[in-house]
Design an enzyme around this catalytic site. Structure first.
Site, PDB file in Angstrom:
ATOM      1  N   CYS A 295      25.757   0.694  -4.910  1.00 19.79           N
ATOM      2  CA  CYS A 295      24.705   0.046  -5.855  1.00 19.79           C
ATOM      3  C   CYS A 295      23.446   0.823  -5.402  1.00 19.79           C
ATOM      4  O   CYS A 295      22.725   0.943  -6.276  1.00 19.79           O
ATOM      5  CB  CYS A 295      24.603  -1.341  -5.576  1.00 19.79           C
ATOM      6  SG  CYS A 295      25.786  -2.225  -6.391  1.00 19.79           S
TER       7      CYS A 295
ATOM      8  N   ASP B 202      31.148  13.486  -3.690  1.00 20.57           N
ATOM      9  CA  ASP B 202      31.695  12.806  -2.375  1.00 20.57           C
ATOM     10  C   ASP B 202      31.150  13.499  -1.335  1.00 20.57           C
ATOM     11  O   ASP B 202      31.055  14.756  -1.018  1.00 20.57           O
ATOM     12  CB  ASP B 202      33.053  12.560  -2.276  1.00 20.57           C
ATOM     13  CG  ASP B 202      33.626  11.565  -1.243  1.00 20.57           C
ATOM     14  OD1 ASP B 202      34.139  10.952  -1.621  1.00 20.57           O
ATOM     15  OD2 ASP B 202      33.441  12.011   0.140  1.00 20.57           O
TER      16      ASP B 202
ATOM     17  N   HIS C 259      28.395  -3.927 -10.436  1.00 20.98           N
ATOM     18  CA  HIS C 259      29.209  -4.168  -9.284  1.00 20.98           C
ATOM     19  C   HIS C 259      30.317  -4.890  -9.328  1.00 20.98           C
ATOM     20  O   HIS C 259      30.381  -6.262  -9.991  1.00 20.98           O
ATOM     21  CB  HIS C 259      28.138  -4.957  -8.299  1.00 20.98           C
ATOM     22  CG  HIS C 259      28.996  -4.890  -6.971  1.00 20.98           C
ATOM     23  ND1 HIS C 259      28.876  -4.045  -5.879  1.00 20.98           N
ATOM     24  CD2 HIS C 259      29.931  -6.075  -6.302  1.00 20.98           C
ATOM     25  CE1 HIS C 259      29.860  -4.215  -4.774  1.00 20.98           C
ATOM     26  NE2 HIS C 259      30.234  -5.456  -5.046  1.00 20.98           N
TER      27      HIS C 259
ATOM     28  N   HIS D 291      35.528   2.394  -7.396  1.00 24.29           N
ATOM     29  CA  HIS D 291      35.432   3.798  -7.492  1.00 24.29           C
ATOM     30  C   HIS D 291      36.580   4.587  -7.902  1.00 24.29           C
ATOM     31  O   HIS D 291      37.598   4.224  -7.281  1.00 24.29           O
ATOM     32  CB  HIS D 291      34.510   4.459  -6.235  1.00 24.29           C
ATOM     33  CG  HIS D 291      35.109   4.208  -5.055  1.00 24.29           C
ATOM     34  ND1 HIS D 291      34.732   2.979  -4.525  1.00 24.29           N
ATOM     35  CD2 HIS D 291      35.833   4.846  -4.086  1.00 24.29           C
ATOM     36  CE1 HIS D 291      35.607   3.013  -3.158  1.00 24.29           C
ATOM     37  NE2 HIS D 291      36.160   4.362  -2.930  1.00 24.29           N
TER      38      HIS D 291
HETATM   39  P1  AMP Z   1      37.169   5.179  -0.091  1.00 17.38           P
HETATM   40  O1  AMP Z   1      37.644   5.263   1.074  1.00 17.38           O
HETATM   41  O2  AMP Z   1      38.408   5.126  -1.206  1.00 17.38           O
HETATM   42  O3  AMP Z   1      36.733   3.605  -0.636  1.00 17.38           O
HETATM   43  O4  AMP Z   1      36.290   6.083  -0.758  1.00 17.38           O
HETATM   44  C1  AMP Z   1      35.103   5.883  -0.329  1.00 17.38           C
HETATM   45  C2  AMP Z   1      34.358   7.342  -0.375  1.00 17.38           C
HETATM   46  O5  AMP Z   1      32.969   7.435  -0.307  1.00 17.38           O
HETATM   47  C3  AMP Z   1      34.839   8.124   0.726  1.00 17.38           C
HETATM   48  O6  AMP Z   1      35.620   9.408   0.349  1.00 17.38           O
HETATM   49  C4  AMP Z   1      33.636   8.829   1.394  1.00 17.38           C
HETATM   50  O7  AMP Z   1      33.386  10.232   1.757  1.00 17.38           O
HETATM   51  C5  AMP Z   1      32.526   8.548   0.327  1.00 17.38           C
HETATM   52  N1  AMP Z   1      31.116   8.149   0.747  1.00 17.38           N
HETATM   53  C6  AMP Z   1      30.708   7.433   1.827  1.00 17.38           C
HETATM   54  N2  AMP Z   1      29.219   7.514   1.695  1.00 17.38           N
HETATM   55  C7  AMP Z   1      28.833   8.296   0.900  1.00 17.38           C
HETATM   56  C8  AMP Z   1      27.697   8.656   0.327  1.00 17.38           C
HETATM   57  N3  AMP Z   1      26.381   8.388   1.101  1.00 17.38           N
HETATM   58  N4  AMP Z   1      27.598   9.642  -0.681  1.00 17.38           N
HETATM   59  C9  AMP Z   1      28.850   9.952  -1.147  1.00 17.38           C
HETATM   60  N5  AMP Z   1      30.029   9.747  -0.895  1.00 17.38           N
HETATM   61  C10 AMP Z   1      30.020   8.892   0.066  1.00 17.38           C
END
Ligand code: AMP
Length: 113
Positions: free
Chosen positions: A7, A30, A46, A99
């Site tokens: 968010c 990512d 959300h 996501h």
């Molecule tokens: P998940 O583990 O499926 O919940 O995916 C969450 C994803 O968010 C992971 O692949 C992280 O690398 C990514 N992530 C976490 N923080 C950030 C951020 N600030 N910007 C971009 N991606 C992020």
């Protein structure tokens, strides 16, 4: 949601590299890419994850899937791509905002686990 990382990214309070945006979705790179293209597509509304999908209206849900395809097009993933949404502890979901990972740009593993 005040305390939700994605968010805050959608609002612009935390920086991100935007790939695509429309009125219902936001897509950004990512921070720890697992493929040459690794983009996250999120609904602007959300919802914690796939297990609470009933809280999301159908137009937003379909917009998310269309945004995944749009990202693949923008990224030139003509050889194919993978779309994944981790849900819950067993799937190692680390951010509690729905996501979709869009992965591509190389031959991906056949393994899904
Ligand atoms: P998940 O583990 O499926 O919940 O995916 C969450 C994803 O968010 C992971 O692949 C992280 O690398 C990514 N992530 C976490 N923080 C950030 C951020 N600030 N910007 C971009 N991606 C992020």
């Amino acid at each position: 949601m005040d305390n939700c990382l994605f968010c805050k990214i959608i609002k612009g309070d935390i920086p991100s590299t935007k790939v695509y945006e429309d009125d219902k979705t936001y897509a950004f790179r990512d921070i720890a890419p697992m493929a040459p293209t690794h983009v996250l597509v999120v609904p602007k509304a959300h919802v914690s994850g796939m297990n609470t999908i009933d809280e999301l209206d159908d137009a937003t849900l379909s917009a998310c899937l269309r945004a995944c395809c749009k990202v693949a097009e923008l990224e030139g993933l003509t050889g194919g791509f993978r779309t994944v949404s981790n849900c819950g502890d067993d799937a190692c979901q680390s951010v509690q905002h729905l996501h979709f990972h869009v992965l591509g740009g190389k031959k991906l593993s056949e393994k899904m686990d």
